[in-house]
Write a protein that holds these residues in place. Structure first.
Motif, PDB file in Angstrom:
ATOM      1  N   GLU A  35      18.062  63.515  17.240  1.00 57.19           N
ATOM      2  CA  GLU A  35      18.919  62.649  16.471  1.00 57.19           C
ATOM      3  C   GLU A  35      20.348  62.852  17.048  1.00 57.19           C
ATOM      4  O   GLU A  35      21.237  63.754  17.246  1.00 57.19           O
ATOM      5  CB  GLU A  35      19.289  62.654  14.624  1.00 57.19           C
ATOM      6  N   HIS A  36      21.638  62.235  17.526  1.00 59.87           N
ATOM      7  CA  HIS A  36      22.793  62.097  17.596  1.00 59.87           C
ATOM      8  C   HIS A  36      23.967  61.969  16.864  1.00 59.87           C
ATOM      9  O   HIS A  36      23.893  60.654  16.484  1.00 59.87           O
ATOM     10  CB  HIS A  36      23.578  62.050  18.868  1.00 59.87           C
ATOM     11  N   GLU A  37      23.827  62.959  15.525  1.00 61.55           N
ATOM     12  CA  GLU A  37      25.193  62.436  14.252  1.00 61.55           C
ATOM     13  C   GLU A  37      26.461  61.814  15.140  1.00 61.55           C
ATOM     14  O   GLU A  37      26.911  60.925  14.107  1.00 61.55           O
ATOM     15  CB  GLU A  37      25.098  63.411  13.374  1.00 61.55           C
ATOM     16  N   LYS A  38      26.820  62.309  15.650  1.00 62.04           N
ATOM     17  CA  LYS A  38      28.084  61.771  15.836  1.00 62.04           C
ATOM     18  C   LYS A  38      28.269  60.473  16.223  1.00 62.04           C
ATOM     19  O   LYS A  38      29.162  59.947  15.833  1.00 62.04           O
ATOM     20  CB  LYS A  38      28.837  62.577  17.047  1.00 62.04           C
ATOM     21  N   TYR A  39      26.928  60.293  17.042  1.00 57.00           N
ATOM     22  CA  TYR A  39      27.157  58.584  17.060  1.00 57.00           C
ATOM     23  C   TYR A  39      25.923  57.620  16.466  1.00 57.00           C
ATOM     24  O   TYR A  39      25.871  56.386  16.755  1.00 57.00           O
ATOM     25  CB  TYR A  39      27.097  58.152  18.972  1.00 57.00           C
ATOM     26  N   GLY A  40      25.178  58.113  15.917  1.00 56.01           N
ATOM     27  CA  GLY A  40      24.339  57.654  14.844  1.00 56.01           C
ATOM     28  C   GLY A  40      23.138  56.904  15.634  1.00 56.01           C
ATOM     29  O   GLY A  40      22.853  55.799  15.561  1.00 56.01           O
ATOM     30  N   THR A  41      22.873  57.341  17.146  1.00 57.30           N
ATOM     31  CA  THR A  41      21.769  57.795  17.721  1.00 57.30           C
ATOM     32  C   THR A  41      20.310  58.444  17.695  1.00 57.30           C
ATOM     33  O   THR A  41      20.456  59.666  17.085  1.00 57.30           O
ATOM     34  CB  THR A  41      21.759  57.378  19.034  1.00 57.30           C
ATOM     35  N   HIS A  42      19.293  57.885  18.441  1.00 56.23           N
ATOM     36  CA  HIS A  42      18.222  59.110  18.115  1.00 56.23           C
ATOM     37  C   HIS A  42      17.573  58.463  19.372  1.00 56.23           C
ATOM     38  O   HIS A  42      17.407  57.236  19.139  1.00 56.23           O
ATOM     39  CB  HIS A  42      17.197  59.088  16.832  1.00 56.23           C
ATOM     40  N   ASN A  43      16.659  59.542  19.583  1.00 51.85           N
ATOM     41  CA  ASN A  43      16.125  59.016  21.303  1.00 51.85           C
ATOM     42  C   ASN A  43      14.117  59.296  21.103  1.00 51.85           C
ATOM     43  O   ASN A  43      14.202  60.131  20.112  1.00 51.85           O
ATOM     44  CB  ASN A  43      16.498  59.396  22.158  1.00 51.85           C
ATOM     45  N   ARG A  44      13.764  59.107  22.422  1.00 50.37           N
ATOM     46  CA  ARG A  44      12.344  59.959  22.486  1.00 50.37           C
ATOM     47  C   ARG A  44      12.272  60.241  24.265  1.00 50.37           C
ATOM     48  O   ARG A  44      13.290  59.293  24.555  1.00 50.37           O
ATOM     49  CB  ARG A  44      10.987  58.687  22.111  1.00 50.37           C
ATOM     50  N   LEU A  45      11.704  60.961  24.697  1.00 50.93           N
ATOM     51  CA  LEU A  45      11.690  61.546  25.525  1.00 50.93           C
ATOM     52  C   LEU A  45      10.373  61.861  26.011  1.00 50.93           C
ATOM     53  O   LEU A  45       9.534  61.772  25.780  1.00 50.93           O
ATOM     54  CB  LEU A  45      13.028  63.273  25.769  1.00 50.93           C
ATOM     55  N   PHE A  46      11.258  61.604  27.592  1.00 53.84           N
ATOM     56  CA  PHE A  46       9.460  62.279  28.816  1.00 53.84           C
ATOM     57  C   PHE A  46      10.060  62.578  29.876  1.00 53.84           C
ATOM     58  O   PHE A  46      10.887  62.208  30.706  1.00 53.84           O
ATOM     59  CB  PHE A  46       8.709  61.339  28.797  1.00 53.84           C
ATOM     60  N   LYS A  47       9.320  63.506  30.247  1.00 57.53           N
ATOM     61  CA  LYS A  47       9.295  64.144  32.180  1.00 57.53           C
ATOM     62  C   LYS A  47       9.720  63.293  32.895  1.00 57.53           C
ATOM     63  O   LYS A  47       8.009  62.712  32.919  1.00 57.53           O
ATOM     64  CB  LYS A  47       9.185  65.526  31.710  1.00 57.53           C
TER      65      LYS A  47
END
Length: 235
Positions: A35-47
């Protein structure tokens, strides 16, 4: 100054929608992100690293509906994520919207772009918790959150704290397992291709084809479903 592709950014209306799209389109399930608290976003990742793009990974990002940001701390979200037309587009389907380039001197890269009349944005210190510790980075974010050049001019990132002795220790490429997806090429087209080409060259970014034409960002990926092309289509 050394600059290279760090990660592709796909925006989704929700992380759930992004995961479903990823499974259907690329044939894999993305790993948990944060989560990115400053911007109110969250993500999923892969290589998606390959010999040509050794740092590359893939980010699926969405506005976090559970995020609570005090009114006095609210700022425009990065990557144009507050833009209504962009939100409408990704409500139809997740979309490649941008890419981020890693540099070893983000302040110098930002300055070079400013000499060309391009304000890439202030250097913001950001972090998120990971399974191996706190991941820190410095990233350029404009006050209006704009991507610039319809998403074809990369946001700049420098990993680690400014005084880090091993800034890439916690880089996602070191913690994410192989996904079965690799980045084969990234190409852009834009009406202002000459200015874009000059900007890329000034920060030492190469390996990306630039053509004159309608704004578009095209990523070609080798996946379990075969060769897949993702396009931004000026969104």
């Amino acid at each position: 100054m050394k600059t290279q592709i760090d990660h592709l950014v796909v925006m989704a209306a929700s992380l759930e929608a992004g995961v479903q799209w990823c499974e259907e389109t690329l044939g894999i399930t993305p790993a948990p992100g944060g989560e990115h608290e400053k911007y109110g976003t969250h993500n999923r990742l892969f290589k998606i690293a390959s010999p040509k793009f050794p740092m590359a990974y893939f980010e699926i990002i969405a506005i976090n509906p559970a995020a609570v940001i005090p009114k006095r701390s609210q700022v425009p979200r990065w990557f144009d994520m507050d833009d209504v037309s962009l939100q409408k587009a990704v409500a139809q389907s997740p979309r490649l919207i941008h890419f981020v380039a890693s540099t070893d001197d983000v302040k110098a890269a930002r300055h070079v772009l400013r000499t060309q009349g391009i304000e890439r944005g202030q250097v913001v210190h950001a972090s998120r918790k990971s399974g191996k510790g706190t991941l820190n980075w410095q990233i350029t974010v404009r006050e209006d959150g704009a991507r610039l050049f319809d998403g074809t001019l990369p946001t700049l990132i420098q990993w680690g704290k400014p005084d880090a002795t091993d800034p890439l220790r916690l880089h996602p490429r070191n913690s994410l397992p192989r996904s079965g997806v690799t980045l084969q090429s990234l190409a852009v087209s834009h009406p202002s291709s000459d200015k874009l080409q000059a900007a890329y060259e000034s920060i030492g970014l190469d390996g990306i084809r630039i053509d004159t034409g309608p704004a578009n960002l095209v990523a070609t990926l080798q996946t379990p479903k075969g060769l897949v092309q993702l396009q931004s289509l000026a969104v």
